[in-house]
Write a protein that holds these residues in place. Structure first.
Motif, PDB file in Angstrom:
ATOM      1  N   PHE A 227       0.821  -1.204   0.000  1.00 10.29           N
ATOM      2  CA  PHE A 227       0.000   0.000   0.000  1.00 10.29           C
ATOM      3  C   PHE A 227       0.856   1.255   0.000  1.00 10.29           C
ATOM      4  O   PHE A 227       0.485   2.271  -0.590  1.00 10.29           O
ATOM      5  CB  PHE A 227      -0.964   0.009   1.194  1.00 10.29           C
ATOM      6  CG  PHE A 227      -2.298  -0.603   0.883  1.00 10.29           C
ATOM      7  CD1 PHE A 227      -3.131  -0.033  -0.072  1.00 10.29           C
ATOM      8  CD2 PHE A 227      -2.724  -1.754   1.520  1.00 10.29           C
ATOM      9  CE1 PHE A 227      -4.365  -0.592  -0.379  1.00 10.29           C
ATOM     10  CE2 PHE A 227      -3.958  -2.324   1.223  1.00 10.29           C
ATOM     11  CZ  PHE A 227      -4.779  -1.746   0.272  1.00 10.29           C
ATOM     12  N   HIS A 228       2.016   1.190   0.659  1.00  2.00           N
ATOM     13  CA  HIS A 228       2.920   2.338   0.575  1.00  2.00           C
ATOM     14  C   HIS A 228       3.401   2.527  -0.859  1.00  2.00           C
ATOM     15  O   HIS A 228       3.442   3.647  -1.367  1.00  2.00           O
ATOM     16  CB  HIS A 228       4.124   2.154   1.499  1.00  2.00           C
ATOM     17  CG  HIS A 228       5.144   3.244   1.346  1.00  2.00           C
ATOM     18  ND1 HIS A 228       6.213   3.141   0.478  1.00  2.00           N
ATOM     19  CD2 HIS A 228       5.238   4.474   1.915  1.00  2.00           C
ATOM     20  CE1 HIS A 228       6.925   4.253   0.537  1.00  2.00           C
ATOM     21  NE2 HIS A 228       6.362   5.076   1.396  1.00  2.00           N
ATOM     22  N   GLY A 229       3.756   1.422  -1.527  1.00  4.17           N
ATOM     23  CA  GLY A 229       4.176   1.515  -2.927  1.00  4.17           C
ATOM     24  C   GLY A 229       3.085   2.096  -3.811  1.00  4.17           C
ATOM     25  O   GLY A 229       3.370   2.865  -4.738  1.00  4.17           O
ATOM     26  N   PHE A 230       1.822   1.743  -3.518  1.00  2.19           N
ATOM     27  CA  PHE A 230       0.704   2.307  -4.269  1.00  2.19           C
ATOM     28  C   PHE A 230       0.610   3.808  -4.040  1.00  2.19           C
ATOM     29  O   PHE A 230       0.348   4.579  -4.977  1.00  2.19           O
ATOM     30  CB  PHE A 230      -0.597   1.623  -3.843  1.00  2.19           C
ATOM     31  CG  PHE A 230      -1.830   2.180  -4.493  1.00  2.19           C
ATOM     32  CD1 PHE A 230      -2.082   1.948  -5.840  1.00  2.19           C
ATOM     33  CD2 PHE A 230      -2.735   2.938  -3.766  1.00  2.19           C
ATOM     34  CE1 PHE A 230      -3.221   2.464  -6.455  1.00  2.19           C
ATOM     35  CE2 PHE A 230      -3.867   3.450  -4.363  1.00  2.19           C
ATOM     36  CZ  PHE A 230      -4.114   3.209  -5.710  1.00  2.19           C
ATOM     37  N   HIS A 231       0.854   4.251  -2.820  1.00  4.72           N
ATOM     38  CA  HIS A 231       0.828   5.683  -2.524  1.00  4.72           C
ATOM     39  C   HIS A 231       1.980   6.415  -3.205  1.00  4.72           C
ATOM     40  O   HIS A 231       1.835   7.577  -3.610  1.00  4.72           O
ATOM     41  CB  HIS A 231       0.869   5.915  -1.014  1.00  4.72           C
ATOM     42  CG  HIS A 231      -0.445   5.703  -0.334  1.00  4.72           C
ATOM     43  ND1 HIS A 231      -1.004   4.459  -0.164  1.00  4.72           N
ATOM     44  CD2 HIS A 231      -1.331   6.581   0.219  1.00  4.72           C
ATOM     45  CE1 HIS A 231      -2.168   4.569   0.459  1.00  4.72           C
ATOM     46  NE2 HIS A 231      -2.389   5.849   0.694  1.00  4.72           N
ATOM     47  N   VAL A 232       3.117   5.751  -3.324  1.00  2.00           N
ATOM     48  CA  VAL A 232       4.231   6.355  -4.072  1.00  2.00           C
ATOM     49  C   VAL A 232       3.829   6.538  -5.533  1.00  2.00           C
ATOM     50  O   VAL A 232       4.113   7.582  -6.148  1.00  2.00           O
ATOM     51  CB  VAL A 232       5.497   5.482  -3.974  1.00  2.00           C
ATOM     52  CG1 VAL A 232       6.578   5.975  -4.954  1.00  2.00           C
ATOM     53  CG2 VAL A 232       6.052   5.507  -2.556  1.00  2.00           C
TER      54      VAL A 232
END
Length: 294
Positions: A227-232
């Motif tokens: 999910f952090h990668g998606f936010h990036v």
């Protein structure tokens, strides 16, 4: 009667009637139904609604297209309103309040994934969670799990995001001082670093020694970092839009909330990664077996 159509003498913006809230709601509904239908399709089941079988992935993508079109059109109207001078000091302040509350909600979103991770990692042998204890062996990382080397690819990505935080700050500083070239260069570097981060994380995922579905370790790891990668990815798109607008001559030293919101979001993404790196990569791998080549 003429006075009724005069320009209002206040700092608030009374927007014109807009179709986007309704269209966006319809798109979200179609996407939600399509998501259920897609999951049923993957399981080989049918999903009937009003006598129609919706077990197909295409309905989800139709809804997604409607939502994306709504986002593009609605934000285009917002930019147009800013150019027309509707974003007064009061309106700009309220836009900032809205962005602050949005980021606060995102913080709580990640608190949920950290909560799941720490609940599993701090209490791997909890007596009431007998299935967890049996699987983990009462230790964390669970027995038999090889973890990623936190000082290899995760450290690279940490450096990449920290550098991107400095470049987006450089771009903001340049904008405030009227340096259009510095703004564009800083944004371009930030976008490049964001894309590089995503590629490194994708490579890390492809070579991870554990899978999402095989253990509670993999599930909590991929949900939090994924999910952090998606936010990036979202933040990178946000900054690409700002870069395009900067090249077209948008933003002034006194009026640039669109860029400021993107910078706030990017710094939020940076801070979340620092917590992920310190807890999930470094702390949780202490004493564990490091996978060869990772």
């Amino acid at each position: 009667m003429a006075d009724a159509h005069a320009k209002p003498q206040h700092d608030y913006h009374i927007i014109d009637p807009s179709p986007w809230p309704f269209i966006g709601s319809v798109g979200a509904l179609v996407m939600a139904l399509g998501g259920v239908g897609w999951m049923q399709y993957l399981k080989g089941n049918e999903f009937h609604l009003f006598g129609v079988n919706l077990a197909t992935p295409w309905i989800f993508f139709i809804g997604l297209l409607i939502v994306l079109y709504t986002m593009f059109s609605w934000w285009s109207d917002t930019i147009k309103e800013a150019h027309e001078g509707h974003h007064t000091r009061v309106v700009s302040l309220h836009l900032r309040y809205g962005m602050i509350m949005f980021i606060a909600s995102e913080v709580m979103f990640f608190v949920a994934w950290f909560w799941a991770f720490f609940d599993a990692s701090l209490f791997p042998n909890e007596v009431h969670q007998y299935a967890r204890t049996e699987f983990t062996g009462g230790v964390w990382p669970p027995k038999g799990i090889e973890v990623l080397d936190p000082f290899h690819l995760p450290l690279y990505n940490t450096i990449i995001l920290l550098l991107s935080g400095t470049t987006v700050t450089w771009a903001h500083h340049a904008l405030i001082h009227g340096d259009r070239k510095g703004l564009i260069n800083g944004l371009a570097l930030t976008v490049g670093l964001g894309i590089l981060f995503s590629f490194v994380q994708a490579y890390e995922y492809m070579h991870a020694p554990f899978a999402f579905k095989e253990s509670i370790y993999g599930a909590t790891f991929f949900m939090a970092t994924g999910f952090h990668g998606f936010h990036v990815l979202i933040g990178t798109i946000f900054l690409i839009v700002c870069l395009i607008r900067a090249v077209r001559g948008d933003f002034t030293p006194k009026q640039h909330f669109g860029f400021e919101a993107a910078a706030w979001y990017w710094h939020f993404v940076d801070v979340v990664w620092l917590f992920l790196f310190a807890s999930i990569y470094v702390w949780a791998s202490s004493g564990a077996t490091i996978a060869a080549g990772h």
